[in-house]
Scaffold this motif. Structure first.
Motif, PDB file in Angstrom:
ATOM      1  N   ALA A 237     -63.849 -41.201  15.394  1.00  0.00           N
ATOM      2  CA  ALA A 237     -64.298 -42.316  16.219  1.00  0.00           C
ATOM      3  C   ALA A 237     -65.649 -42.844  15.756  1.00  0.00           C
ATOM      4  O   ALA A 237     -65.917 -44.057  15.834  1.00  0.00           O
ATOM      5  CB  ALA A 237     -64.372 -41.885  17.683  1.00  0.00           C
ATOM      6  N   ALA A 238     -66.519 -41.944  15.261  1.00  0.00           N
ATOM      7  CA  ALA A 238     -67.804 -42.403  14.721  1.00  0.00           C
ATOM      8  C   ALA A 238     -67.589 -43.286  13.496  1.00  0.00           C
ATOM      9  O   ALA A 238     -68.221 -44.341  13.343  1.00  0.00           O
ATOM     10  CB  ALA A 238     -68.676 -41.197  14.380  1.00  0.00           C
ATOM     11  N   GLY A 239     -66.693 -42.854  12.589  1.00  0.00           N
ATOM     12  CA  GLY A 239     -66.373 -43.690  11.445  1.00  0.00           C
ATOM     13  C   GLY A 239     -65.721 -45.000  11.866  1.00  0.00           C
ATOM     14  O   GLY A 239     -65.968 -46.064  11.275  1.00  0.00           O
ATOM     15  N   GLN A 240     -64.892 -44.955  12.895  1.00  0.00           N
ATOM     16  CA  GLN A 240     -64.259 -46.162  13.423  1.00  0.00           C
ATOM     17  C   GLN A 240     -65.305 -47.140  13.933  1.00  0.00           C
ATOM     18  O   GLN A 240     -65.231 -48.350  13.681  1.00  0.00           O
ATOM     19  CB  GLN A 240     -63.308 -45.761  14.544  1.00  0.00           C
ATOM     20  CG  GLN A 240     -62.700 -46.905  15.322  1.00  0.00           C
ATOM     21  CD  GLN A 240     -61.845 -46.402  16.466  1.00  0.00           C
ATOM     22  OE1 GLN A 240     -60.631 -46.346  16.371  1.00  0.00           O
ATOM     23  NE2 GLN A 240     -62.492 -46.000  17.555  1.00  0.00           N
ATOM     24  N   SER A 241     -66.314 -46.647  14.643  1.00  0.00           N
ATOM     25  CA  SER A 241     -67.377 -47.511  15.152  1.00  0.00           C
ATOM     26  C   SER A 241     -68.180 -48.130  14.018  1.00  0.00           C
ATOM     27  O   SER A 241     -68.560 -49.315  14.079  1.00  0.00           O
ATOM     28  CB  SER A 241     -68.307 -46.709  16.077  1.00  0.00           C
ATOM     29  OG  SER A 241     -67.601 -46.175  17.173  1.00  0.00           O
ATOM     30  N   LEU A 242     -68.431 -47.349  12.965  1.00  0.00           N
ATOM     31  CA  LEU A 242     -69.160 -47.874  11.819  1.00  0.00           C
ATOM     32  C   LEU A 242     -68.347 -48.957  11.115  1.00  0.00           C
ATOM     33  O   LEU A 242     -68.887 -49.987  10.688  1.00  0.00           O
ATOM     34  CB  LEU A 242     -69.492 -46.736  10.859  1.00  0.00           C
ATOM     35  CG  LEU A 242     -70.392 -47.080   9.655  1.00  0.00           C
ATOM     36  CD1 LEU A 242     -71.723 -47.639  10.130  1.00  0.00           C
ATOM     37  CD2 LEU A 242     -70.605 -45.834   8.799  1.00  0.00           C
ATOM     38  N   TYR A 243     -67.037 -48.744  11.019  1.00  0.00           N
ATOM     39  CA  TYR A 243     -66.202 -49.766  10.387  1.00  0.00           C
ATOM     40  C   TYR A 243     -66.175 -51.039  11.228  1.00  0.00           C
ATOM     41  O   TYR A 243     -66.242 -52.157  10.689  1.00  0.00           O
ATOM     42  CB  TYR A 243     -64.772 -49.254  10.205  1.00  0.00           C
ATOM     43  CG  TYR A 243     -63.831 -50.391   9.873  1.00  0.00           C
ATOM     44  CD1 TYR A 243     -63.797 -50.924   8.592  1.00  0.00           C
ATOM     45  CD2 TYR A 243     -63.028 -50.967  10.860  1.00  0.00           C
ATOM     46  CE1 TYR A 243     -62.982 -51.999   8.291  1.00  0.00           C
ATOM     47  CE2 TYR A 243     -62.206 -52.038  10.568  1.00  0.00           C
ATOM     48  CZ  TYR A 243     -62.183 -52.550   9.282  1.00  0.00           C
ATOM     49  OH  TYR A 243     -61.397 -53.620   9.000  1.00  0.00           O
ATOM     50  N   LEU A 244     -66.040 -50.935  12.552  1.00  0.00           N
ATOM     51  CA  LEU A 244     -66.013 -52.118  13.406  1.00  0.00           C
ATOM     52  C   LEU A 244     -67.286 -52.945  13.242  1.00  0.00           C
ATOM     53  O   LEU A 244     -67.244 -54.182  13.225  1.00  0.00           O
ATOM     54  CB  LEU A 244     -65.827 -51.714  14.867  1.00  0.00           C
ATOM     55  CG  LEU A 244     -64.450 -51.181  15.258  1.00  0.00           C
ATOM     56  CD1 LEU A 244     -64.459 -50.699  16.704  1.00  0.00           C
ATOM     57  CD2 LEU A 244     -63.387 -52.253  15.067  1.00  0.00           C
ATOM     58  N   ALA A 245     -68.415 -52.267  13.121  1.00  0.00           N
ATOM     59  CA  ALA A 245     -69.678 -52.983  12.920  1.00  0.00           C
ATOM     60  C   ALA A 245     -69.677 -53.721  11.585  1.00  0.00           C
ATOM     61  O   ALA A 245     -70.069 -54.895  11.500  1.00  0.00           O
ATOM     62  CB  ALA A 245     -70.850 -52.001  12.997  1.00  0.00           C
ATOM     63  N   ALA A 246     -69.240 -53.047  10.515  1.00  0.00           N
ATOM     64  CA  ALA A 246     -69.208 -53.687   9.198  1.00  0.00           C
ATOM     65  C   ALA A 246     -68.208 -54.835   9.162  1.00  0.00           C
ATOM     66  O   ALA A 246     -68.477 -55.902   8.587  1.00  0.00           O
ATOM     67  CB  ALA A 246     -68.870 -52.646   8.132  1.00  0.00           C
ATOM     68  N   ALA A 247     -67.043 -54.652   9.781  1.00  0.00           N
ATOM     69  CA  ALA A 247     -66.034 -55.713   9.801  1.00  0.00           C
ATOM     70  C   ALA A 247     -66.521 -56.929  10.572  1.00  0.00           C
ATOM     71  O   ALA A 247     -66.243 -58.072  10.189  1.00  0.00           O
ATOM     72  CB  ALA A 247     -64.743 -55.179  10.413  1.00  0.00           C
ATOM     73  N   THR A 248     -67.261 -56.714  11.648  1.00  0.00           N
ATOM     74  CA  THR A 248     -67.804 -57.843  12.401  1.00  0.00           C
ATOM     75  C   THR A 248     -68.744 -58.670  11.537  1.00  0.00           C
ATOM     76  O   THR A 248     -68.703 -59.906  11.547  1.00  0.00           O
ATOM     77  CB  THR A 248     -68.538 -57.328  13.650  1.00  0.00           C
ATOM     78  OG1 THR A 248     -67.614 -56.630  14.484  1.00  0.00           O
ATOM     79  CG2 THR A 248     -69.156 -58.467  14.425  1.00  0.00           C
ATOM     80  N   VAL A 249     -69.593 -58.006  10.784  1.00  0.00           N
ATOM     81  CA  VAL A 249     -70.515 -58.717   9.888  1.00  0.00           C
ATOM     82  C   VAL A 249     -69.737 -59.568   8.887  1.00  0.00           C
ATOM     83  O   VAL A 249     -70.026 -60.762   8.680  1.00  0.00           O
ATOM     84  CB  VAL A 249     -71.430 -57.710   9.162  1.00  0.00           C
ATOM     85  CG1 VAL A 249     -72.239 -58.417   8.074  1.00  0.00           C
ATOM     86  CG2 VAL A 249     -72.352 -57.024  10.157  1.00  0.00           C
ATOM     87  N   LEU A 250     -68.749 -58.993   8.254  1.00  0.00           N
ATOM     88  CA  LEU A 250     -68.012 -59.703   7.207  1.00  0.00           C
ATOM     89  C   LEU A 250     -67.185 -60.846   7.786  1.00  0.00           C
ATOM     90  O   LEU A 250     -67.092 -61.924   7.174  1.00  0.00           O
ATOM     91  CB  LEU A 250     -67.120 -58.721   6.456  1.00  0.00           C
ATOM     92  CG  LEU A 250     -67.868 -57.641   5.660  1.00  0.00           C
ATOM     93  CD1 LEU A 250     -66.893 -56.630   5.070  1.00  0.00           C
ATOM     94  CD2 LEU A 250     -68.701 -58.273   4.548  1.00  0.00           C
ATOM     95  N   LEU A 251     -66.578 -60.655   8.944  1.00  0.00           N
ATOM     96  CA  LEU A 251     -65.763 -61.711   9.531  1.00  0.00           C
ATOM     97  C   LEU A 251     -66.624 -62.875  10.014  1.00  0.00           C
ATOM     98  O   LEU A 251     -66.264 -64.043   9.834  1.00  0.00           O
ATOM     99  CB  LEU A 251     -64.933 -61.151  10.683  1.00  0.00           C
ATOM    100  CG  LEU A 251     -63.789 -60.214  10.281  1.00  0.00           C
ATOM    101  CD1 LEU A 251     -63.165 -59.577  11.515  1.00  0.00           C
ATOM    102  CD2 LEU A 251     -62.726 -60.955   9.486  1.00  0.00           C
ATOM    103  N   VAL A 252     -67.740 -62.578  10.648  1.00  0.00           N
ATOM    104  CA  VAL A 252     -68.602 -63.649  11.141  1.00  0.00           C
ATOM    105  C   VAL A 252     -69.178 -64.464   9.990  1.00  0.00           C
ATOM    106  O   VAL A 252     -69.268 -65.694  10.057  1.00  0.00           O
ATOM    107  CB  VAL A 252     -69.729 -63.061  12.008  1.00  0.00           C
ATOM    108  CG1 VAL A 252     -70.778 -64.116  12.333  1.00  0.00           C
ATOM    109  CG2 VAL A 252     -69.163 -62.487  13.294  1.00  0.00           C
TER     110      VAL A 252
END
Length: 495
Positions: A237-252
């Protein structure tokens, strides 16, 4: 369903026209008529009457002439009233100058005086609300691909007793995911607002500060709810949270292709459907994808480190709170759609909903573009209401058709997935209706209404799981009513 579902508005606006007012000449400045010379000839042409005896020009005619271009393209008198009020015309000024009660009465008279003349509509691809289908499908793909990470990690997360009728480790995973959706939805709105102001560096700085904070929040929540024996799930879940943060940056920041490349190691999950892969290989593929996503995001937000990138006059943080609440409600609805007797039974629903976000986004743009076209071609408010209602029904029906097709396809592809029953399909389509109409209202600024309805539906399903279809149906009906009331107004579609 990673990243943001928030539909960013266009950055272009149409300036309202200034309403010129006629100048009144002072009596002392009027030219005096020349004195008569000699006796008047009765047979001579008397000529025009003196200026004082000429009929005064009607100020309504003059105002209609000056605003002709704007009045001719109006679909409803309220659009003209908005132009008049934006210029500062008060009711007192309107009564004294034009003899009408208020701006609405004056607008109705102007609307009746000027003939409708709508220009030819510009091509849809030239408008600010055009979006290529390929780009939207790409976004839907990168929303869904992270689901392969759960296929790779399944053997690594095995063990531990389940809670609430769910397999072991599910609670930390769901808690971390929901936290990430809420935080990143609000963060996306804030960054998109900066982008709309032309402050790309300030948007990068907001992501640079907000994305790590969201990753820490998701990790903390997952660790807090983890029970003994669920440590592997909490780490994932920690890795999942880190990925969600990175994906948000790239998508925005519009780097969908970079995110797709970062997700490419997850393609190793396809062999895992049939063969048992070594645990080292599974962990390696997961870490490679996560590291690539984080590295790409760090490179994109680099300009935000520059001094002075904070920007001036930016959005208030509280303005992003409703978007986070909408992320909470929509995220919980998606989770309820995917919870069945086992995780496998709901896999098809979750995959279909995440993949459908790409077509959903394209249909949202399509609805906005078609509405603007109708605004420029139709001549009456009644015709506009009928056309917009028809477009809304077609776009929503198209999305639900795509969602149903994806659900059936995902069920066929996913190993050992049971065929969805008619009640589950009906519930899934109702949830899809809630999500699409909620995104539509959010795009038109009615985010509080959309968030409130989604939260109520999610709370009802959480409290009484058996009431899921009823809660989703009520939410869908309420959002449909709100959409019909709001979107048939021509002034809402002006950009």
């Amino acid at each position: 369903m990673s990243g943001s579902l928030w539909l960013k508005p266009p950055t272009t606006t149409t300036p309202l026209p200034a309403v010129p007012r006629p100048r009144r000449e002072h009596p002392a400045t009027r030219a005096a008529p020349p004195p008569a010379e000699g006796p008047a000839d009765p047979s001579a042409d008397p000529g025009p009457p003196p200026a004082d005896e000429q009929p005064a020009a009607d100020p309504m005619d003059e105002l209609a002439e000056r605003l002709d271009g704007f009045v001719a393209v109006a679909v409803h008198p309220d659009e003209i009233a908005a132009i008049l009020e934006s210029d500062g015309m008060t009711d007192d000024h309107i009564r004294l100058t034009y003899g009408r009660a208020d701006s609405f009465a004056l607008a109705e008279d102007l609307y009746a005086r000027v003939e409708r003349r709508h220009p030819e509509p510009a091509a849809l691809r030239d408008g600010p609300w055009h979006s290529e289908l390929a780009g939207c499908l790409l976004r839907g793909l990168v929303f869904a691909l992270p689901g392969l990470a759960y296929v790779l990690a399944a053997p690594l997360l095995a063990g531990g007793g389940g809670r609430a009728g769910l397999p072991g480790g599910t609670i930390p995973l769901l808690a971390g995911a929901v936290t990430g959706w809420v935080w990143n939805q609000a963060l996306s709105h804030r960054a998109y607002t900066w982008l709309g102001l032309g402050e790309r560096a300030a948007a990068a700085r907001a992501l640079l500060v907000g994305a790590p904070a969201g990753a820490l929040a998701g990790t903390a929540v997952a660790l807090a709810v983890a029970a003994p024996g669920e440590t592997p799930a909490a780490v994932f879940a920690a890795g999942q949270s880190l990925y969600l943060a990175a994906a948000t940056v790239l998508l925005v920041m519009g780097r969908e292709r970079a995110l797709l490349c970062a997700l490419s190691p997850l393609a190793g999950a396809f062999p895992a459907f049939r063969w048992d892969l070594p645990d080292v290989l599974r962990a390696g593929l997961l870490l490679a994808s996560l590291a690539a996503a984080v590295a790409c995001a760090a490179f994109v937000v680099g300009p935000g480190v520059r001094r002075g990138a904070r920007g001036r006059g930016g959005p208030a943080p509280a303005a992003s709170l409703p978007y986070g609440l909408f992320g909470l409600g929509s995220g919980l609805l998606v989770l309820h759609a995917g919870v069945g007797d086992t995780l496998v039974s709901g896999a098809g629903a979750v995959i279909a909903l995440t993949l459908s976000m790409g077509p959903a986004e394209w249909l949202l743009y399509r609805f906005r573009g078609e509405s603007l076209t109708r605004l420029r071609t139709l001549t009456t408010a009644r015709e506009f209401r009928r056309a917009v209602t028809g477009t809304l029904v077609l776009c929503l029906g198209g999305y639900l058709t795509v969602l149903l097709a994806l659900t059936l396809a995902a069920t066929l592809v996913w190993p050992d997935a049971p065929w969805p029953t008619p009640p589950r399909i009906a519930t899934l389509l109702l949830i899809g209706t809630v999500l699409w109409l909620g995104l539509l209202l959010q795009a038109f600024g009615a985010v509080l209404s959309a968030a409130g309805v989604c939260l109520l539906a999610a709370a009802a399903q959480t409290a009484v799981p058996a009431a899921g279809p009823l809660a989703a149906g009520g939410a869908a009906a309420l959002l449909a009513l709100l959409s019909c009331v709001l979107l048939v107004r021509p002034t809402v579609h002006r950009v």
